[in-house]
Design an enzyme around this catalytic site. Structure first.
Site, short mmCIF file in Angstrom:
data_model
loop_
_atom_site.label_atom_id
_atom_site.label_comp_id
_atom_site.label_asym_id
_atom_site.label_seq_id
_atom_site.Cartn_x
_atom_site.Cartn_y
_atom_site.Cartn_z
N GLU A 101 57.32 20.93 5.94
CA GLU A 101 56.85 20.51 4.23
C GLU A 101 56.39 21.81 3.94
O GLU A 101 56.70 21.67 2.22
CB GLU A 101 55.26 19.94 5.12
CG GLU A 101 55.11 19.46 3.05
CD GLU A 101 53.31 19.22 3.35
OE1 GLU A 101 52.70 18.94 2.51
OE2 GLU A 101 53.25 18.59 4.44
N ASP A 102 56.49 23.21 4.44
CA ASP A 102 55.51 24.42 3.46
C ASP A 102 56.74 25.58 4.22
O ASP A 102 56.73 26.24 3.72
CB ASP A 102 54.63 24.22 3.81
CG ASP A 102 53.60 23.02 3.45
OD1 ASP A 102 54.07 22.91 1.96
OD2 ASP A 102 52.09 23.40 4.04
#
Length: 568
Positions: A101-102
């Site tokens: 996600e990051d």
């Protein structure tokens, strides 16, 4: 999960090469991961070090709102799960749970580096892209988590540990975000922990969210609880001694302990009025016996022989476990000092389930993923899956909140099957809980052998027989007393379907009459596929949708007729 360094898309933008962490200095890795290895009993140390090295390298340069390196978050999540006794695969996924996600680390790289099982868990807890999903992101992310949890319950457990750590560090977030996260936790994540029976997580999440939402009440409740516990020995000491003596007299072995209440439960139970909190309100006595279920009932008799029982205050969650398979006997007695004391009795085998719920089952069965087949404690998840696909994003979160309502009643089918429902559910909800088909075709019920209305509220212990007719179908008034999301979603879908069918029939009849007046047969056009071709030419995937559009006026009859009439 707000990052200090991020790109315009909201994803992290670390300035570093993206390949493997195999060349990382083992010294810092060894030191950072040492507490996790110890908590996990030093099992699979190489795999955990490798996962930590990848996560640390990918998150390097990213900071938490506290100013701490971002890697401290996934490491803390893995520590929470290790403390609960989860398996190595879950801990590896926890260390990597924010990378996809990051960071630039992809799901394909997770799969190549750590295998399919870890990739499935990481994917399950990865939020959907905000740019793509917009306002629907939160709802669809929760829908994704629910679907992933149906295949592997560890997805939901990782999500709970992730939220717990975020709540522990919520003080570094701005006030508006603290409130939003705390509210979402109480409405969605805490109920999930309750449904899975993971009470150690639920209680801490309860209290942390309570602290954010009402810091004054949290502080007041904490002070009152501490004050009451300081003088609790005078109340619980003699009672515990008497219980130990009576257990020995009845040839039972076990332990007696004082269990303080957690703050949020105490605040809710007393409606915030904690002034002058007394010791017997601040804690309960827990009796854990060595033996089987029958010994719990012997212990209950022993407790009642030693201290006067209060009538009507015995609850048997052994014969009738809670929806999350929690088992214990609860009773209330008058203690030696004249105080009403709550006593909980369970076996040593019941205790891990009472504390850790589904996690205890996963550890005991050796099935880390957790299968749903035939599990009564996961019937709620099966029902959630049955209606979630029919709920649009705008409705899904509200329906999910309603479905996760903590209060419940337990009713029975005539064959003795237990059906758990939210408090306030009706006989119609009971029918839909059995199956959507049963609900759709129900025409009445027998409750405890007597005819009753579908709107009748279900009470615990009711035996309900649903009467059905294959020709029956929902009516508009059902929405006035259906309360569960499963029932409401299916009723709304059927009513919409019936309405669309009626509109399609009306539109077709109108077109048929107009064509007949001009000597053209609509049935012949339908038989030869001309109607479908015209519908698709106008942008409708089905002829029925074209007819419905004619009925509601979005397609004009004068514009449609020339397409069906022969040239000239």
């Amino acid at each position: 999960m707000t990052l200090v360094q991020s790109s315009s898309s909201g994803r992290a933008a670390p300035s570093r090469p993206r390949r493997r962490a195999s060349r990382s200095d083992p010294g810092p890795v060894q030191a950072a991961v040492a507490p996790l290895l110890a908590a996990h009993g030093y099992r699979d140390a190489h795999e955990l070090r490798r996962a930590y090295a990848v996560a640390e390298r990918m998150h390097r340069g990213q900071l938490r709102k506290s100013g701490a390196p971002y890697i401290t978050h996934p490491l803390a999540v893995a520590m929470i799960l290790a403390g609960l006794g989860l398996d190595t695969t879950t801990l590896v996924a926890a260390l990597l749970h924010d990378t996809v996600e990051d960071t630039p680390y992809t799901l394909g790289e997770v799969r190549a580096d750590f295998g399919e099982e870890v990739a499935v868990l990481v994917d399950g807890v990865t939020k959907l892209d905000g740019e793509r999903w917009g306002d629907r992101r939160e709802a669809e992310t929760f829908r994704k988590i629910v679907l992933a949890a149906a295949a592997d319950l560890r997805v939901l457990v990782i999500k709970l540990a992730d939220r717990l750590h975020n709540l522990r560090t919520l003080g570094f977030q701005p006030p508006h975000k603290r409130e939003r996260i705390a509210r979402a936790s109480l409405e969605l994540l805490v109920p999930f922990a309750e449904r899975l029976g993971i009470h150690v997580l639920r209680q801490e999440m309860d209290d942390l969210a309570f602290k954010v939402r009402d810091p004054e009440a949290h502080a007041g409740t904490g002070a009152a609880l501490a004050a009451a516990l300081r003088v609790a020995d005078g109340t619980f000491g003699p009672a515990a001694a008497r219980l130990r003596g009576t257990l020995a007299e009845h040839h039972l072995r076990g332990e007696v302990a004082v269990r303080p209440r957690h703050l949020y439960a105490l605040h809710e139970e007393l409606d915030g009025d904690v002034a002058g909190l007394r010791p017997h309100e601040a804690a309960r006595l827990l009796v854990v016996v060595d033996g089987d279920e029958s010994d719990c009932y012997i212990a209950l008799g022993a407790v009642h022989a030693a201290m006067h029982p209060i009538p009507g205050r015995v609850k048997d969650f052994i014969a009738l476990p809670k929806f999350n398979m929690y088992q214990s006997l609860h009773t209330r007695v008058i203690g030696p000092a004249g105080d009403p004391l709550n006593v909980i009795i369970r076996t040593r085998a019941m205790h891990p389930v009472a504390e850790h719920g589904i996690i205890a089952h996963l550890r005991e069965t050796g099935d880390p993923a957790g299968t749903m087949a035939g599990r009564r404690d996961l019937a709620w998840l099966s029902r959630l899956l049955a209606w979630q696909s029919d709920a649009p994003s705008a409705q899904f979160l509200d329906s999910l909140r309603a479905d996760l309502t903590s209060g419940h009643v337990a009713a029975f089918t005539p064959t003795g099957e237990i059906v758990t429902l939210p408090v306030g559910a009706t006989a119609l909800d009971f029918a839909y809980t059995l199956s959507p088909e049963t609900g759709e075709h129900c025409i009445g019920v027998l409750i405890n052998g007597r005819p009753a209305r579908l709107a009748t509220e279900v009470r615990s212990g009711n035996v309900i027989e649903v009467l059905t007719d294959p020709q029956a179908h929902p009516t508009d008034d059902w929405l006035g007393f259906a309360t569960t999301p499963q029932a409401r979603v299916h009723i709304q879908r059927r009513l919409s379907h019936d309405s669309a069918e009626e509109a399609s029939r009306a539109g077709r009849d109108r077109l048929d009459r107009a064509l007949a007046e001009r000597g053209t047969d609509l049935l012949a056009a339908e038989t030869h596929g001309e109607s479908l071709a015209i519908a698709r030419d106008l942008g409708f995937d089905e002829v029925d949708r074209l007819y419905a559009a004619l009925d509601d006026g979005s397609v004009a009859l004068d514009d449609l007729l020339p397409r069906f009439l022969p040239p000239g």
